[in-house]
Write a protein that holds these residues in place. Structure first.
Motif, PDB file in Angstrom:
ATOM      1  N   ASP A  24       0.839  -1.197   0.000  1.00 37.86           N
ATOM      2  CA  ASP A  24       0.000   0.000   0.000  1.00 37.86           C
ATOM      3  C   ASP A  24       0.875   1.248   0.000  1.00 37.86           C
ATOM      4  O   ASP A  24       0.626   2.197  -0.749  1.00 37.86           O
ATOM      5  N   TYR A  25       1.918   1.258   0.821  1.00 38.99           N
ATOM      6  CA  TYR A  25       2.823   2.406   0.898  1.00 38.99           C
ATOM      7  C   TYR A  25       3.550   2.609  -0.430  1.00 38.99           C
ATOM      8  O   TYR A  25       3.666   3.741  -0.927  1.00 38.99           O
ATOM      9  N   LEU A  26       4.048   1.529  -1.027  1.00 40.98           N
ATOM     10  CA  LEU A  26       4.770   1.647  -2.296  1.00 40.98           C
ATOM     11  C   LEU A  26       3.878   2.189  -3.404  1.00 40.98           C
ATOM     12  O   LEU A  26       4.354   2.874  -4.322  1.00 40.98           O
ATOM     13  N   LEU A  27       2.576   1.896  -3.308  1.00 38.89           N
ATOM     14  CA  LEU A  27       1.632   2.384  -4.314  1.00 38.89           C
ATOM     15  C   LEU A  27       1.138   3.803  -4.012  1.00 38.89           C
ATOM     16  O   LEU A  27       0.344   4.354  -4.762  1.00 38.89           O
ATOM     17  N   GLY A  28       1.595   4.362  -2.886  1.00 39.70           N
ATOM     18  CA  GLY A  28       1.174   5.714  -2.527  1.00 39.70           C
ATOM     19  C   GLY A  28      -0.086   5.755  -1.693  1.00 39.70           C
ATOM     20  O   GLY A  28      -0.711   6.821  -1.570  1.00 39.70           O
ATOM     21  N   GLY A  29      -0.489   4.625  -1.118  1.00 41.64           N
ATOM     22  CA  GLY A  29      -1.697   4.587  -0.303  1.00 41.64           C
ATOM     23  C   GLY A  29      -1.481   5.131   1.099  1.00 41.64           C
ATOM     24  O   GLY A  29      -0.355   5.430   1.506  1.00 41.64           O
ATOM     25  N   GLY A  30      -2.564   5.231   1.858  1.00 43.14           N
ATOM     26  CA  GLY A  30      -2.498   5.806   3.186  1.00 43.14           C
ATOM     27  C   GLY A  30      -2.856   4.857   4.298  1.00 43.14           C
ATOM     28  O   GLY A  30      -3.002   5.286   5.455  1.00 43.14           O
ATOM     29  N   HIS A  31      -2.963   3.562   4.002  1.00 39.72           N
ATOM     30  CA  HIS A  31      -3.352   2.594   5.033  1.00 39.72           C
ATOM     31  C   HIS A  31      -2.134   1.770   5.463  1.00 39.72           C
ATOM     32  O   HIS A  31      -2.036   0.574   5.227  1.00 39.72           O
ATOM     33  N   ASN A  32      -1.208   2.478   6.078  1.00 41.70           N
ATOM     34  CA  ASN A  32       0.021   1.863   6.562  1.00 41.70           C
ATOM     35  C   ASN A  32       0.479   2.626   7.800  1.00 41.70           C
ATOM     36  O   ASN A  32       0.023   3.734   8.067  1.00 41.70           O
ATOM     37  N   PHE A  33       1.384   1.991   8.551  1.00 34.01           N
ATOM     38  CA  PHE A  33       1.842   2.560   9.811  1.00 34.01           C
ATOM     39  C   PHE A  33       3.342   2.835   9.752  1.00 34.01           C
ATOM     40  O   PHE A  33       4.027   2.461   8.793  1.00 34.01           O
ATOM     41  N   ALA A  34       3.859   3.460  10.796  1.00 35.78           N
ATOM     42  CA  ALA A  34       5.273   3.835  10.817  1.00 35.78           C
ATOM     43  C   ALA A  34       6.182   2.635  10.599  1.00 35.78           C
ATOM     44  O   ALA A  34       7.178   2.719   9.863  1.00 35.78           O
ATOM     45  N   ALA A  35       5.840   1.510  11.213  1.00 37.09           N
ATOM     46  CA  ALA A  35       6.673   0.312  11.051  1.00 37.09           C
ATOM     47  C   ALA A  35       6.670  -0.177   9.607  1.00 37.09           C
ATOM     48  O   ALA A  35       7.695  -0.645   9.095  1.00 37.09           O
ATOM     49  N   ASP A  36       5.516  -0.071   8.933  1.00 34.77           N
ATOM     50  CA  ASP A  36       5.431  -0.472   7.526  1.00 34.77           C
ATOM     51  C   ASP A  36       6.281   0.446   6.654  1.00 34.77           C
ATOM     52  O   ASP A  36       6.981  -0.008   5.752  1.00 34.77           O
ATOM     53  N   ARG A  37       6.206   1.742   6.936  1.00 37.71           N
ATOM     54  CA  ARG A  37       6.967   2.710   6.140  1.00 37.71           C
ATOM     55  C   ARG A  37       8.469   2.544   6.352  1.00 37.71           C
ATOM     56  O   ARG A  37       9.255   2.658   5.399  1.00 37.71           O
ATOM     57  N   ALA A  38       8.859   2.252   7.584  1.00 43.91           N
ATOM     58  CA  ALA A  38      10.277   2.031   7.856  1.00 43.91           C
ATOM     59  C   ALA A  38      10.784   0.795   7.108  1.00 43.91           C
ATOM     60  O   ALA A  38      11.874   0.807   6.521  1.00 43.91           O
ATOM     61  N   LEU A  39       9.983  -0.278   7.133  1.00 44.15           N
ATOM     62  CA  LEU A  39      10.368  -1.488   6.407  1.00 44.15           C
ATOM     63  C   LEU A  39      10.415  -1.209   4.904  1.00 44.15           C
ATOM     64  O   LEU A  39      11.319  -1.667   4.197  1.00 44.15           O
ATOM     65  N   ALA A  40       9.443  -0.447   4.416  1.00 44.97           N
ATOM     66  CA  ALA A  40       9.399  -0.124   2.988  1.00 44.97           C
ATOM     67  C   ALA A  40      10.638   0.651   2.555  1.00 44.97           C
ATOM     68  O   ALA A  40      11.175   0.420   1.458  1.00 44.97           O
TER      69      ALA A  40
END
Length: 268
Positions: A24-40
């Motif tokens: 979701d984060y890689l696609l530019g979505g907004g349904h992710n959390f700080a831990a997901d963004r850090a991993l991404a």
């Protein structure tokens, strides 16, 4: 979590990153959390082309669905559907063939919660919280929705998900169970990461994803092609994402940097 959003289930551990929210984060979505963004961000360091690969995979999903609609398919079983973003199966199929029916399947809590929210008013689409590696449970639940008629062709979609299925889960047997359950004229659209393209980057991604809830298992071209056993591959076969029936006039993409093989097969 005082500012917990309404679409976040109470029992979700927002500190444990998931593949669905990373995508979701890689696609530019907004349904992710700080831990997901850090991993991404670590994912991107290992595979600098990650955002492009995510976009190419989403584009393949759209082209595959439209191909299936052209082939007469009007019902879809989307395995490992993830968090809905623009260009979902029910949107693409519904525009091309109004009345198309879609059953999404995922086990990730946030993906399911958000899917339920956006599908609340949809009569022709629903989401099941099931593990796609348990075909018997998935198929029983799908039949229970009343949306899919397994006597008619079904489009089985496994786009960007089988690289999360470990070898011990026998991915070939999982695919075979869905193949055996659907009628002739049904199709399988599948894509998954490979080490055949950019092996060093893929090795880095595998290491990164070991720190998530969803480790990755890239497969060779031969292994991915073998998942289509019992299906007749449609042209051009199993190829890097941008080489699968690119849209006329689309900008040429570097297939060797696509990171994922994709294909579509038809059950005769």
């Amino acid at each position: 979590m005082a500012d917990r959003l309404s679409w976040v289930p109470d029992d979700v551990d927002t500190g444990l990153p998931s593949a669905a929210r990373l995508y979701d984060y890689l696609l530019g979505g907004g349904h992710n959390f700080a831990a997901d963004r850090a991993l991404a961000e670590r994912f991107i360091l290992a595979q600098p082309n990650a955002r492009t690969i995510a976009r190419l995979n989403r584009s393949f999903l759209r082209r595959a669905v439209l191909h299936l609609v052209d082939a007469g398919v009007r019902q879809f079983l989307d395995l490992g559907s993830g968090i809905p973003t623009v260009g979902n199966v029910h949107e693409v199929a519904g525009r091309a063939a109004p009345g198309s029916r879609v059953v999404y399947v995922d086990f990730e809590d946030v993906a399911v919660a958000h899917s339920r929210m956006i599908l609340e008013r949809e009569e022709s689409a629903t989401i099941l919280q099931e593990d796609m590696t348990d075909p018997e449970a998935v198929l029983a639940a799908a039949r229970g929705t009343g949306l899919l008629d397994f006597a008619e062709p079904v489009g089985v979609l496994a786009v960007g998900v089988f690289h999360f299925v470990p070898p011990e889960a026998d991915p070939a047997a999982v695919v075979a169970a869905y193949r055996d359950a659907v009628a002739p004229g049904s199709h399988l659209a599948l894509s998954q990461f490979t080490s055949d393209l950019q092996p060093e980057e893929m090795a880095g991604v595998v290491e990164v994803m070991k720190k998530s809830a969803n480790p990755m298992y890239p497969r060779t071209h031969a292994e991915i092609t073998a998942l289509f056993a019992g299906f007749d591959l449609v042209e051009p076969g199993v190829v890097p994402l941008p080489r699968w029936r690119p849209e006329e006039g689309a900008a040429e993409e570097d297939a060797e940097r696509a990171g994922i093989f994709a294909g579509v097969g038809r059950k005769g």
